[in-house]
Design a protein around this motif. Structure first.
Motif, mmCIF file in Angstrom:
data_model
loop_
_atom_site.group_PDB
_atom_site.id
_atom_site.type_symbol
_atom_site.label_atom_id
_atom_site.label_comp_id
_atom_site.label_asym_id
_atom_site.label_seq_id
_atom_site.Cartn_x
_atom_site.Cartn_y
_atom_site.Cartn_z
ATOM 1 N N SER A 1 0.895 -1.272 -0.026
ATOM 2 C CA SER A 1 -0.144 0.185 0.170
ATOM 3 C C SER A 1 0.808 1.197 0.006
ATOM 4 N N ARG A 2 1.819 1.107 0.861
ATOM 5 C CA ARG A 2 2.774 2.237 0.706
ATOM 6 C C ARG A 2 3.648 2.588 -0.573
ATOM 7 N N ARG A 3 3.858 1.493 -1.245
ATOM 8 C CA ARG A 3 4.351 1.757 -2.617
ATOM 9 C C ARG A 3 3.627 2.352 -3.854
ATOM 10 N N ASN A 4 2.075 1.676 -3.385
ATOM 11 C CA ASN A 4 1.436 2.231 -4.337
ATOM 12 C C ASN A 4 0.551 3.565 -4.025
ATOM 13 N N ASN A 5 0.971 3.834 -2.853
ATOM 14 C CA ASN A 5 0.430 5.300 -2.368
ATOM 15 C C ASN A 5 1.263 6.206 -3.257
ATOM 16 N N LYS A 6 1.091 6.786 -4.461
ATOM 17 C CA LYS A 6 1.918 7.795 -4.755
ATOM 18 C C LYS A 6 2.244 8.901 -4.089
ATOM 19 N N ALA A 7 1.111 9.489 -3.205
ATOM 20 C CA ALA A 7 1.273 10.607 -2.388
ATOM 21 C C ALA A 7 2.713 10.452 -1.627
ATOM 22 N N MET A 8 2.966 9.212 -1.126
ATOM 23 C CA MET A 8 3.923 8.949 -0.105
ATOM 24 C C MET A 8 5.490 9.176 -0.859
ATOM 25 N N THR A 9 5.305 8.944 -2.006
ATOM 26 C CA THR A 9 6.495 8.806 -2.843
ATOM 27 C C THR A 9 6.690 10.103 -3.827
ATOM 28 N N ASP A 10 5.856 11.083 -3.606
ATOM 29 C CA ASP A 10 5.747 12.309 -4.349
ATOM 30 C C ASP A 10 6.627 13.232 -3.688
ATOM 31 N N PRO A 11 7.755 13.540 -3.730
ATOM 32 C CA PRO A 11 8.511 14.529 -2.987
ATOM 33 C C PRO A 11 7.688 16.100 -3.096
ATOM 34 N N ASP A 12 7.169 16.365 -4.443
ATOM 35 C CA ASP A 12 6.445 17.591 -4.485
ATOM 36 C C ASP A 12 5.307 17.772 -3.744
ATOM 37 N N PHE A 13 4.381 16.554 -3.853
ATOM 38 C CA PHE A 13 3.211 16.639 -3.186
ATOM 39 C C PHE A 13 3.542 16.692 -1.520
ATOM 40 N N LEU A 14 4.501 16.091 -1.054
ATOM 41 C CA LEU A 14 4.754 16.157 0.304
ATOM 42 C C LEU A 14 5.405 17.577 0.838
ATOM 43 N N ARG A 15 5.948 18.194 0.078
ATOM 44 C CA ARG A 15 6.518 19.390 0.274
ATOM 45 C C ARG A 15 5.359 20.467 0.300
ATOM 46 N N LYS A 16 4.544 20.448 -0.837
ATOM 47 C CA LYS A 16 3.393 21.262 -0.652
ATOM 48 C C LYS A 16 2.501 20.960 0.517
ATOM 49 N N ARG A 17 2.195 19.808 0.740
ATOM 50 C CA ARG A 17 1.351 19.641 1.951
ATOM 51 C C ARG A 17 1.828 20.043 3.220
ATOM 52 N N THR A 18 3.289 19.648 3.277
ATOM 53 C CA THR A 18 3.935 20.385 4.491
ATOM 54 C C THR A 18 3.830 21.800 4.705
ATOM 55 N N GLN A 19 4.119 22.385 3.598
ATOM 56 C CA GLN A 19 4.199 23.874 3.657
ATOM 57 C C GLN A 19 2.884 24.353 3.868
ATOM 58 N N SER A 20 1.626 23.769 3.325
ATOM 59 C CA SER A 20 0.366 24.098 3.612
ATOM 60 C C SER A 20 0.062 23.823 5.118
ATOM 61 N N LEU A 21 0.395 22.959 5.725
ATOM 62 C CA LEU A 21 0.036 22.434 7.196
ATOM 63 C C LEU A 21 0.857 23.306 8.110
ATOM 64 N N LEU A 22 2.081 23.714 7.831
ATOM 65 C CA LEU A 22 2.895 24.556 8.713
ATOM 66 C C LEU A 22 2.585 25.899 8.481
ATOM 67 N N ARG A 23 1.709 26.594 7.315
ATOM 68 C CA ARG A 23 1.282 27.890 7.126
ATOM 69 C C ARG A 23 -0.091 27.980 7.884
ATOM 70 N N VAL A 24 -0.834 27.024 7.692
ATOM 71 C CA VAL A 24 -2.205 27.049 8.605
ATOM 72 C C VAL A 24 -2.171 26.718 10.188
ATOM 73 N N THR A 25 -0.975 26.256 10.439
ATOM 74 C CA THR A 25 -0.706 26.018 11.985
ATOM 75 C C THR A 25 0.217 27.008 12.538
ATOM 76 N N ASP A 26 0.531 27.975 11.807
ATOM 77 C CA ASP A 26 1.551 29.112 12.344
ATOM 78 C C ASP A 26 0.854 30.012 13.165
ATOM 79 N N VAL A 27 1.175 30.374 14.252
ATOM 80 C CA VAL A 27 0.317 30.983 15.156
ATOM 81 C C VAL A 27 0.583 32.651 14.962
ATOM 82 N N ASP A 28 1.637 33.040 14.148
ATOM 83 C CA ASP A 28 1.981 34.418 13.811
ATOM 84 C C ASP A 28 1.464 34.545 12.278
#
Length: 684
Positions: free
Chosen positions: A137-164
């Motif tokens: 499942s991990r291999r077939n989950n393209k989201a987990m192996t797509d660095p661009d997707f992970l980068r965008k998701r991480t930036q979005s999550l950090l932005r929405v949880t940035d208290v400042d």
């Protein structure tokens, strides 16, 4: 405690189950045998193979520290495979045992309610299959192996949880404008995804996500507070990154969890946390890594002995310690290097056996992975006597399996292949004979004793071929050719699926190239033609001639010895190989091809204008292809013609010829390093 064979019925033993939950009045006669209660809403079947949680009088078991045989990874998920209703005493303890038939019984010997008929083998098979499903499942989950997707998701999550930040919003919807939920599950998923992403920035991204979770927790947002699993996933990310500082940073997190602040947040490191921290040290390649890994495994044993229910040393954790020692090259002293990593790795096996016998913790008893890791350490050590020591380990495994029937120590094909490889690398005078004897032993076990785990494969035969190629034995070419022919015969008869591949043919050709056999260029060429014919007939990709095969034939031409006729034939074959590879749709000349052809010219063509023209033509073609590497420059210098070298290379004959000083277009396609070149050639 009796050792348990995975392939046999469950031996009679009593496992202790603890459940810190309120239960109706239990029989007073049932007395607990567990001295240290475990955390609330958890159950544990000591010595720690199966764990789980359940409510009421039902106990739902789950596998927690059961590494998958193929991947070595672990999983901690509940399963309804075994549900039992048992009598508990006032403290929430009860004894649940499994009889010879796999049925569950309580501490009084009476059967317990529910579907509790499950053997260890059934549970192990279940978890092995489940882990494979998770890995798939991990291999077939393209989201987990797509660095661009992970980068965008991480930036979005950090932005929405940035208290400042302007987008900070942890309202009841708890989600970002893009539909990304800003909750603990999302943080954990991203951290885990980064751990398996193989990106250089993976560890830093995982750490940044952890720091944000800590900040939110400290601000009172307890729903996003990192727990033990979160910290464990981050430590795993540090381990998989293979950073030089990975071990130190992983241990910083471990120390925080063990400290007062970590305890205040309910952070209790478990076996997996320690295991990943040891992994981080082992993969850091630091000179201090094995000492740190050894210290942590000893700390695990200390915690276990003091009654910590969540930490105990395992064979999986020990394997990382062994791998750390395998990389150690001793300590630098004034008189030279002292110490042997392979010897320290070998000593780990004895410690594991000692701990298992002394404590009853079977989880720390060596298994086939541990033995194989030590064998690999011996293979890479190149120490005198390493091959014999490795074969002694194999003998130990065979003896243990015959005595106990324990599948965990049963030697398999990979084990035998590793021993053959040790002999091939040993350089001892009888190494090739010993390697071939071991192959014969594998065949005997498979054919006469029906032990399918010892079934030889293509790699088994290729390792024997390699042993003969490196042996320097006067009969090495013929013995290698005999092995190659045997592979073809076994495959054609259907007796064994060991059809020779490109490596088989290249290694046999190398056996000729390294020998002093008369006519070796012709013999090498005939093997190449046979391989090419097989490929054309079958179309099998593993038979497709690649650069390694072409270069091996050229090497045989370069070192051919004999009369003028022999030299002329070597040049003809070298020319034919160069023409063939230039016209090949699946192989192109690389720096080794050009360098080896120049070696043919240097060794087989006498000085003169004709030779100079050949050299000039080859060098210009090499420069055009961007393949002027170290080997090409070395051969140019060894030609001995100053004016030819200076005109073509643009440097003085006696100068320091550095590739960095040459035009970049001459060197742009060079891949230095044998392993990197072979990786590319065999994966085209």
């Amino acid at each position: 405690m009796a050792r348990r064979g995975r392939g046999s019925a469950l031996v009679s033993s009593i496992w202790v189950v603890t459940a810190a939950t309120a239960f109706p009045s239990p029989p007073a006669a049932l007395v607990s045998t567990v001295s240290t209660p475990v955390p609330p809403r958890s159950t544990k079947l000591q010595p720690g193979v199966f764990r789980g949680g359940g409510g009421g009088g039902d106990v739902c078991l789950r596998a927690s520290v059961l590494p998958d045989r193929d991947t070595g990874s672990e999983q901690d998920v509940e399963t309804p495979l075994v549900r039992v209703s048992a009598a508990f005493d006032q403290s929430g303890h009860a004894e649940i045992g499994f009889g010879q038939d796999g049925s569950a019984r309580d501490g009084t010997g009476a059967g317990v309610g529910g579907d509790a008929s499950a053997s260890e083998e059934a549970l192990r098979i279940y978890w092995k299959q489940r882990q494979k499903h998770i890995d798939k499942s991990r291999r077939n989950n393209k989201a987990m192996t797509d660095p661009d997707f992970l980068r965008k998701r991480t930036q979005s999550l950090l932005r929405v949880t940035d208290v400042d930040g302007d987008d900070f919003d942890l309202s009841s919807s708890n989600s970002s404008p893009g539909g990304l939920k800003a909750d603990k599950k999302t943080f954990d998923w991203l951290i885990n995804a980064w751990a398996f992403s193989s990106e250089d920035s993976a560890a830093e991204n995982a750490l940044e996500l952890l720091r944000r979770m800590e900040a939110l927790r400290d601000m009172g947002h307890g729903g996003i507070a990192p727990d033990v699993k979160t910290y464990t996933k981050v430590i795993n990310a540090l381990a998989r990154a293979g950073r030089e500082d990975g071990g130190a940073r992983a241990e910083e997190l471990l120390c925080y969890m063990r400290g007062d602040e970590g305890a205040a947040h309910g952070l209790r490191p478990n076996t997996r946390t320690y295991t990943y921290a040891i992994d981080a040290h082992a993969r850091s390649h630091s000179a201090k890594a094995p000492f740190a890994a050894q210290r942590l495994i000893e700390e695990m044993e200390s915690l276990r002995s003091k009654g910590d229910p969540d930490v105990w040393p395992t064979a999986r954790a020990w394997n990382s310690v062994i791998q750390a020692w395998a990389q150690w090259r001793g300590e630098e002293m004034a008189w030279g290097r002292v110490g042997s990593g392979a010897e320290r790795a070998e000593a780990c096996l004895a410690i594991m056996e000692e701990w298992a016998d002394a404590t009853g913790n079977e989880a720390t008893r060596p298994n086939s992975y541990n033995y194989n890791s030590v064998i690999s350490a011996l293979a890479n050590s190149q120490e005198e006597g390493a091959a014999a020591r490795a074969e002694n380990i194999l003998q130990r495994m065979e003896d243990l399996y015959r005595e106990t029937g324990d599948e965990d120590v049963k030697p398999r094909t990979a084990t035998y292949n590793a021993i053959i490889d040790v002999w091939a690398k040993s350089g001892e005078f009888d190494a090739a004979d010993r390697a071939e004897l071991l192959l014969g032993h594998m065949m005997e076990l498979y054919e006469n004793e029906d032990i399918v785990e010892a079934k030889p494969n293509v790699r088994s035969f290729n390792s024997v071929l390699n042993a003969w190629a490196k042996s320097g034995h006067p009969m090495a070419p013929q013995r290698a050719l005999d092995v190659l022919s045997r592979m073809e015969d076994l495959d054609a008869s259907g007796e064994l699926s060991v059809s020779p591949d490109a490596t088989s043919f290249a290694t046999t050709i190398n056996a000729y190239a390294r020998s002093r056999t008369f006519g070796k260029a012709q013999n090498a060429y005939e093997i190449f033609l046979h391989m090419k014919e097989l490929y054309d007939m079958t179309g099998k990709q593993f038979l497709r001639p690649n650069n390694v095969v072409y270069n091996s034939v050229l090497n045989a031409c370069a070192f051919s010895v004999g009369d003028l006729e022999e030299q002329s034939r070597s040049i003809e074959i070298a020319n034919a190989m160069l023409v063939d590879i230039n016209g090949s749709p699946y192989a192109k000349p690389d720096q080794v091809t050009y360098g080896t052809y120049l070696k043919v010219v240097n060794n087989q063509i006498p000085f003169g204008e004709s030779r100079d023209r050949v050299v000039e033509t080859i060098f210009r073609r090499c420069a055009r292809d961007g393949m002027v590497g170290e080997m090409v420059m070395k051969q140019m210098r060894e030609m001995g013609k100053e004016e030819v070298y200076e005109n073509l290379a643009g440097r003085t004959f006696w100068g320091d010829a550095r590739l960095a000083d040459l035009p970049s277009s001459w060197t742009c396609n060079v891949i230095e390093g044998k392993k990197r070149r072979r990786w590319r050639q065999f994966r085209r």
